[in-house]
Design a protein around this motif. Structure first.
Motif, short mmCIF file in Angstrom:
data_model
loop_
_atom_site.label_atom_id
_atom_site.label_comp_id
_atom_site.label_asym_id
_atom_site.label_seq_id
_atom_site.Cartn_x
_atom_site.Cartn_y
_atom_site.Cartn_z
N ALA A 125 36.58 86.97 109.30
CA ALA A 125 36.26 85.87 108.36
C ALA A 125 36.07 84.39 109.37
O ALA A 125 35.55 83.42 108.61
N ALA A 126 36.92 84.19 110.54
CA ALA A 126 36.89 83.22 111.25
C ALA A 126 35.63 83.34 112.16
O ALA A 126 35.62 82.18 113.00
N ASP A 127 35.10 84.55 112.37
CA ASP A 127 34.09 84.62 113.45
C ASP A 127 32.62 83.96 113.06
O ASP A 127 32.11 84.40 111.88
N ARG A 128 32.14 83.07 113.76
CA ARG A 128 31.02 82.57 113.75
C ARG A 128 29.81 83.43 113.71
O ARG A 128 28.67 82.87 113.24
N PHE A 129 29.96 84.49 114.16
CA PHE A 129 28.94 85.34 114.26
C PHE A 129 28.55 85.71 113.08
O PHE A 129 27.31 86.02 112.99
N TYR A 130 29.32 85.83 111.89
CA TYR A 130 28.86 86.33 110.30
C TYR A 130 28.48 85.05 109.62
O TYR A 130 29.14 84.08 109.74
N ALA A 131 27.48 85.42 108.89
CA ALA A 131 26.96 84.43 107.84
C ALA A 131 28.05 84.34 106.81
O ALA A 131 27.99 83.17 106.12
N ALA A 132 28.86 85.19 106.62
CA ALA A 132 29.98 85.37 105.67
C ALA A 132 30.93 86.42 105.86
O ALA A 132 30.45 87.40 106.71
N ASP A 133 32.11 86.61 105.29
CA ASP A 133 33.22 87.19 105.64
C ASP A 133 32.62 88.84 105.20
O ASP A 133 32.39 88.97 104.08
N PRO A 134 32.62 89.68 106.33
CA PRO A 134 32.01 91.05 106.05
C PRO A 134 33.15 91.96 105.35
O PRO A 134 32.86 92.90 104.87
N CYS A 135 34.11 91.50 105.47
CA CYS A 135 35.22 92.37 104.99
C CYS A 135 35.30 92.66 103.44
O CYS A 135 35.79 93.97 103.08
N PRO A 136 35.12 92.03 102.43
CA PRO A 136 35.30 92.24 101.09
C PRO A 136 34.13 93.59 100.93
O PRO A 136 34.46 94.35 100.13
N ALA A 137 33.05 93.46 101.52
CA ALA A 137 32.01 94.61 101.24
C ALA A 137 32.68 95.90 101.96
O ALA A 137 32.54 97.05 101.24
N MET A 138 33.10 95.89 103.04
CA MET A 138 33.81 97.01 103.73
C MET A 138 34.83 97.73 102.92
O MET A 138 35.08 98.63 102.68
N LEU A 139 35.89 96.63 102.46
CA LEU A 139 37.00 97.11 101.80
C LEU A 139 36.57 97.94 100.40
O LEU A 139 37.11 98.76 99.94
N ASP A 140 35.58 97.28 99.71
CA ASP A 140 35.14 97.86 98.50
C ASP A 140 34.32 99.12 98.73
O ASP A 140 34.69 100.15 97.97
N ALA A 141 33.69 99.33 99.83
CA ALA A 141 33.02 100.62 100.02
C ALA A 141 33.99 101.60 100.68
O ALA A 141 33.56 102.87 100.34
N ALA A 142 35.06 101.32 101.23
CA ALA A 142 36.14 102.32 101.54
C ALA A 142 36.61 102.90 100.14
O ALA A 142 36.99 104.24 100.62
N GLY A 143 36.33 102.60 99.10
CA GLY A 143 36.79 103.25 98.01
C GLY A 143 35.57 103.93 97.11
O GLY A 143 35.93 104.58 96.07
N ARG A 144 34.81 103.95 97.80
CA ARG A 144 33.26 104.45 97.32
C ARG A 144 32.71 105.54 97.96
O ARG A 144 31.53 105.93 97.58
N ILE A 145 33.27 106.31 98.86
CA ILE A 145 32.89 107.25 99.70
C ILE A 145 32.60 108.45 98.74
O ILE A 145 33.67 108.93 98.15
N ALA A 146 31.42 108.94 98.97
CA ALA A 146 31.27 110.33 98.00
C ALA A 146 31.96 111.36 98.17
O ALA A 146 32.62 111.55 99.32
N GLU A 147 32.52 111.91 96.85
CA GLU A 147 33.80 112.73 97.00
C GLU A 147 33.43 114.02 97.85
O GLU A 147 34.31 114.65 98.20
N ASN A 148 32.16 114.32 97.87
CA ASN A 148 31.78 115.62 98.27
C ASN A 148 31.19 115.41 99.88
O ASN A 148 30.50 116.43 100.61
N TYR A 149 31.50 114.19 100.55
CA TYR A 149 31.21 114.12 101.82
C TYR A 149 32.42 114.44 102.84
O TYR A 149 33.24 113.85 103.39
N ASP A 150 32.37 116.03 103.00
CA ASP A 150 33.54 116.49 103.52
C ASP A 150 33.58 116.75 105.07
O ASP A 150 32.52 116.92 105.54
N TYR A 151 34.74 117.00 105.65
CA TYR A 151 35.10 117.28 106.72
C TYR A 151 34.60 118.82 106.79
O TYR A 151 35.00 119.64 106.01
N ILE A 152 33.84 119.22 107.98
CA ILE A 152 33.34 120.48 108.19
C ILE A 152 33.56 121.17 109.46
O ILE A 152 33.72 120.24 110.55
#
Length: 448
Positions: A373-400
């Motif tokens: 969030a404090a890194d000037r490299f990013y135009a905006a804090d990337p973590c909200p999108a990452m944390l949201d995506a972490a709960g949206r991984i498709a249920e059938n994307y399994d370890y094989i």
């Protein structure tokens, strides 16, 4: 993940159960040695030198552990992390009766299935070695794939859900809006090809392709349905819609078949700042755009992946998410478990908080996110999108158990077809045949 998936037993856990219930191909290497012998003195020698197998990305964290624990005797060994290779090396150690690491990093998370299963039985259960309070601090869902029949066989290093990375400067310059549906994504790609040829909005090579597009679509290309059962059906609409989405974008060059790590791509696309957007894991911001492509500060932002038409919610895929495993052969299993715990939970400046991927350990992830969030490299804090995506991984994307063969068959069929701008839908039946063969060779019964 930071929000649990809506099912009682996650896909990672189902896939591990599948592996633990079947004899894998590594049994040929393991032979009669089988990994049945333990450490020389029951794993209680506190003075034993502990060998850690790691990749170069995690090496600084391991070295930070050594500096923080000068009394520890640790030998650091760099090793290869292609899918299946760690299991093969463990099988060879079984045959020799020596040479096992005490702690090993798995860059291919699916490998935990083979390491915990017969005939290797390499992985040490960690329930009595890692305090329950510490285990509870890992983000919900991240230890699912480490757990079977109530036993914990590994600790999650990081989580790698796919987000939509965009260059905000270019988006504003071109007058484009961030797509919220895949239909809008395709329309933008067609428009971009006409208005700004040479710019790209994605890639389909390696896990960047099958993790982001097929995995995020819920395509049943690796859907485990039982202990030795898997569903592979590339004729499913959730697979064919990916080919339909990508066809015009591959043809006009806005979606590339080149690997994002190919030196030519890095020099001619990445460093020339011609990536308008790219669906990729959270770590791609640090490791790709910042580390490899070195785009200017203040341009990159992370957004949720688009939704598929007709789906009530957007789902995403994953690109990795490493694991640490402790050896049951270790002469000091407590010391080995302490290393794995420190590597996944410490907030030391050179530990996991300095890594490119979102830590699975929640308190550490919060500090990791604060730095982003404090890194000037990013135009905006990337973590909200990452944390949201972490709960949206498709249920059938399994370890094989055939991750390496999965990637190879994908490259030989779908990616190869895209490289010559061929018929992507026509590549699916060919890929289907290769996937079925690979799954059967790994001991699965395949259904459609």
């Amino acid at each position: 993940m930071f929000t649990n998936r809506p099912h009682s037993k996650g896909p990672r856990s189902r896939a591990l159960a599948a592996a633990l219930s079947a004899v894998t191909a590594v049994s040929v290497l393991a032979g009669c040695a089988g990994g049945s012998s333990g450490g020389g003195d029951g794993g209680g020698n506190a003075d034993a030198t502990l060998t850690v197998w790691t990749d170069d990305t995690r090496q600084p964290a391991v070295e930070a552990y050594v500096r923080a624990h000068p009394q520890a005797r640790v030998k650091v060994v760099l090793t290869s992390y292609k899918a299946g290779e760690v299991a093969q090396k463990i099988a060879l150690a079984d045959r020799a009766g020596k040479g096992w690491p005490d702690v090993v990093f798995l860059g291919s998370p699916s490998d935990v299935s083979a390491l915990a299963a017969a005939p290797l039985r390499f992985a040490q259960p960690l329930d009595e070695l890692v305090p329950e309070q510490t285990r509870r601090q890992f983000a919900k869902g991240t230890l699912e794939g480490c757990t079977y029949e109530g036993k914990l066989f590994c600790l999650a290093n990081d989580t790698a859900p796919v987000v939509l990375w965009t260059n905000e400067t270019l988006m504003k310059q071109f007058g484009y809006s961030v797509p919220t549906t895949w239909a809008e994504y395709r329309e933008l790609g067609v428009r971009l090809g006409k208005e700004h040829p040479g710019y790209v909005i994605g890639g389909i090579n390696d896990v960047s392709g099958y993790g982001a597009f097929f995995g995020g679509s819920g395509c049943p290309d690796r859907e485990t349905t039982g202990p030795t059962d898997i569903r592979i059906d590339l004729a499913d609409p959730r697979c064919t819609r990916v080919a339909e989405l990508l066809q015009p974008l591959v043809e006009n060059g806005t979606v590339t078949a080149s690997s994002p790590w190919d030196p030519t791509f890095t020099e001619e696309v990445g460093k020339k700042n011609t990536i308008l957007m790219y669906p990729a894991a959270g770590w791609f911001g640090e490791y790709g755009f910042k580390g490899s492509y070195k785009i200017p500060d203040g341009q990159l932002a992370a957004h949720p992946v688009p939704a598929w038409t007709g789906d009530s919610t957007a789902t995403t895929g994953a690109m990795g998410g490493g694991l640490w495993v402790v050896s049951r052969h270790s002469r000091n299993v407590k010391g080995a478990a302490d290393i794995a715990t420190w590597l996944t939970t410490s907030d030391a400046p050179e530990g996991i908080v300095a890594a490119s991927a979102l830590p699975a350990h929640t308190p550490t992830a919060q500090k990791w996110c604060a730095a982003r969030a404090a890194d000037r490299f990013y135009a905006a804090d990337p973590c909200p999108a990452m944390l949201d995506a972490a709960g949206r991984i498709a249920e059938n994307y399994d370890y094989i158990r055939f991750e390496g063969q999965f990637a190879d068959s994908y490259a030989q069929t779908f990616v190869a077809t895209a490289s010559r701008k061929g018929d992507l839908a026509g590549a699916l039946p060919v890929w289907q045949k290769q996937l079925v063969q690979a799954a059967e060779n790994a001991g699965y019964k395949v259904s459609r």
